[in-house]
Design an enzyme around this catalytic site. Structure first.
Site, PDB file in Angstrom:
ATOM      1  N   GLU A  81       0.427  -1.346  -0.144  1.00 28.99           N
ATOM      2  CA  GLU A  81       0.434  -0.143   0.200  1.00 28.99           C
ATOM      3  C   GLU A  81       0.980   0.948   0.301  1.00 28.99           C
ATOM      4  O   GLU A  81       2.278   1.247   0.899  1.00 28.99           O
ATOM      5  CB  GLU A  81      -1.003   0.181   1.289  1.00 28.99           C
ATOM      6  CG  GLU A  81      -1.943   1.579   1.075  1.00 28.99           C
ATOM      7  CD  GLU A  81      -2.428   1.009   2.507  1.00 28.99           C
ATOM      8  OE1 GLU A  81      -3.788   2.248   2.811  1.00 28.99           O
ATOM      9  OE2 GLU A  81      -1.831   0.768   3.647  1.00 28.99           O
ATOM     10  N   GLU A 106       4.607   4.613   4.138  1.00 29.14           N
ATOM     11  CA  GLU A 106       3.956   6.013   4.110  1.00 29.14           C
ATOM     12  C   GLU A 106       5.450   6.840   4.888  1.00 29.14           C
ATOM     13  O   GLU A 106       6.306   6.572   5.893  1.00 29.14           O
ATOM     14  CB  GLU A 106       3.036   5.805   5.879  1.00 29.14           C
ATOM     15  CG  GLU A 106       2.192   6.955   6.273  1.00 29.14           C
ATOM     16  CD  GLU A 106       1.991   8.657   5.217  1.00 29.14           C
ATOM     17  OE1 GLU A 106       2.382   9.441   5.424  1.00 29.14           O
ATOM     18  OE2 GLU A 106       0.590   7.896   4.678  1.00 29.14           O
ATOM     19  N   ASP A 133      10.707   7.016   0.556  1.00 29.02           N
ATOM     20  CA  ASP A 133       9.067   6.909  -1.067  1.00 29.02           C
ATOM     21  C   ASP A 133       9.535   5.875  -1.583  1.00 29.02           C
ATOM     22  O   ASP A 133      10.050   5.040  -1.803  1.00 29.02           O
ATOM     23  CB  ASP A 133      10.583   7.399  -1.189  1.00 29.02           C
ATOM     24  CG  ASP A 133      10.193   8.193  -3.283  1.00 29.02           C
ATOM     25  OD1 ASP A 133       9.105   8.204  -2.924  1.00 29.02           O
ATOM     26  OD2 ASP A 133      10.835   8.495  -3.642  1.00 29.02           O
ATOM     27  N   ASP A 156      -1.455  12.371  -4.184  1.00 25.15           N
ATOM     28  CA  ASP A 156      -1.938  13.590  -4.313  1.00 25.15           C
ATOM     29  C   ASP A 156      -1.459  14.172  -5.854  1.00 25.15           C
ATOM     30  O   ASP A 156      -1.040  13.872  -6.687  1.00 25.15           O
ATOM     31  CB  ASP A 156      -0.458  14.718  -3.774  1.00 25.15           C
ATOM     32  CG  ASP A 156      -0.153  16.216  -3.169  1.00 25.15           C
ATOM     33  OD1 ASP A 156      -0.726  16.519  -4.020  1.00 25.15           O
ATOM     34  OD2 ASP A 156       0.144  16.281  -2.591  1.00 25.15           O
ATOM     35  N   ASP A 192     -10.434  10.849  -6.242  1.00 21.36           N
ATOM     36  CA  ASP A 192     -11.538  12.447  -6.404  1.00 21.36           C
ATOM     37  C   ASP A 192     -11.405  13.150  -7.002  1.00 21.36           C
ATOM     38  O   ASP A 192     -11.648  14.371  -6.916  1.00 21.36           O
ATOM     39  CB  ASP A 192     -11.858  12.432  -4.957  1.00 21.36           C
ATOM     40  CG  ASP A 192     -11.155  13.085  -3.999  1.00 21.36           C
ATOM     41  OD1 ASP A 192     -10.121  13.797  -4.334  1.00 21.36           O
ATOM     42  OD2 ASP A 192     -11.044  13.779  -2.737  1.00 21.36           O
ATOM     43  N   THR A 246     -12.943   6.491   4.210  1.00 29.36           N
ATOM     44  CA  THR A 246     -11.780   7.077   4.700  1.00 29.36           C
ATOM     45  C   THR A 246     -12.303   8.456   5.164  1.00 29.36           C
ATOM     46  O   THR A 246     -13.238   9.464   4.561  1.00 29.36           O
ATOM     47  CB  THR A 246     -10.130   7.388   4.605  1.00 29.36           C
ATOM     48  OG1 THR A 246     -10.481   8.264   3.261  1.00 29.36           O
ATOM     49  CG2 THR A 246      -9.810   5.793   4.530  1.00 29.36           C
TER      50      THR A 246
END
Length: 276
Positions: A81, A106, A133, A156, A192, A246
């Site tokens: 992930e 993360e 990264d 992002d 989105d 989320t």
């Protein structure tokens, strides 16, 4: 902090000169609240992946490979992930697939601590975290064909045109993912932002080793990337049932944005004509 990471190399005079490594994220404050501090103290030694770095905290030194069997204490299919956040999707994946090993990338320490807290509270032990990264991590830490499933939810979007080079999903990254996915391995994505959704499917449809199982064979291709060109794309995937809404996604929905899901599958390797 900057969205670029400094890399220092010697100048002819021996002084350090800073080069900027383009990455797809911006690191925020690493200050943790008491709950996150307790979770970090409880789990980091066991669940944080030790990675050799270059000059920056999130970089990955080349010429290293993770020993996944040693890292997880077992041999199992690997899911990756990218952008774990506070672990809501990670926990859903761990709960749905306890038989999988999960490597979560993360870079934001308080978010990793919150994810550790959630996973520990739910009793999951099949997740490890890399605060590096993700593109460099895939390239240097994981072997070809080692990933069964990859999740990249809400990367992002880097809206401004001059920042598009910072988007995670580029042609080079798609080729890297195709190399790391096992045959029939799956890459699941969601965004989105409409223009980034267009960018994603146009970029990934162009990678020959990936196929979109939801795109009809006779579907007309969308036009070349252009923010002002609408596209009635036929290859959107249905929402993955186990992917939770989320807090981040809920904010986008409340703002009136639509969520686009995509799924790509690694094509089987072509037979080598030179082999008997």
């Amino acid at each position: 902090m900057s969205d670029q990471q400094p890399l220092r190399t010697p100048t002819p005079t021996g002084t350090a000169r800073v080069h900027r490594e383009v990455v797809s994220f911006v690191r925020r404050s690493d200050r943790m609240n008491p709950s996150q501090q307790k979770a970090w103290a409880r789990h980091a030694d066991d669940w944080l992946v030790p990675v050799s770095q270059l000059e920056t905290e999130t970089s990955v030194a080349p010429d290293q490979r993770l020993d996944l069997t040693a890292l997880f204490g077992r041999e199992a299919p690997l899911a990756v992930e990218i952008g774990t956040g506070t672990g809501e999707s990670t926990e859903a994946l761990a709960r749905a697939h306890p038989e999988w090993n999960i490597l979560a990338f993360e870079v934001f320490q308080p978010a990793v601590a919150s994810a550790m807290n959630l996973l520990g509270r739910e009793g999951h032990t099949n997740v490890r975290f890399a605060m590096n990264d993700a593109a460099a991590g895939l390239r240097h830490l994981l072997a070809e064909g080692s990933v069964t499933e990859l999740w990249t939810f809400f990367p992002d979007p880097w809206h401004k045109t001059r920042h598009h080079k910072r988007r995670l999903v580029q042609a080079e990254f798609a080729a890297l993912v195709a190399d790391r996915l096992a045959p029939s391995g799956v890459w699941r994505l969601a965004t989105d932002w409409d223009d980034y959704a267009h960018w994603l499917h146009t970029t990934l449809d162009s990678e020959p080793r990936l196929r979109n199982p939801h795109l009809p064979a006779d579907a007309a291709p969308c036009p070349a990337l252009a923010e002002d060109v609408p596209c009635d794309y036929a290859g959107w995937a249905p929402r993955l049932g186990l992917r939770p809404i989320t807090k981040f996604e809920a904010k986008g929905l409340a703002a009136g944005r639509s969520v686009h899901d995509l799924t790509y599958v690694r094509r089987p390797a072509e037979p080598d004509p030179g082999r008997p």
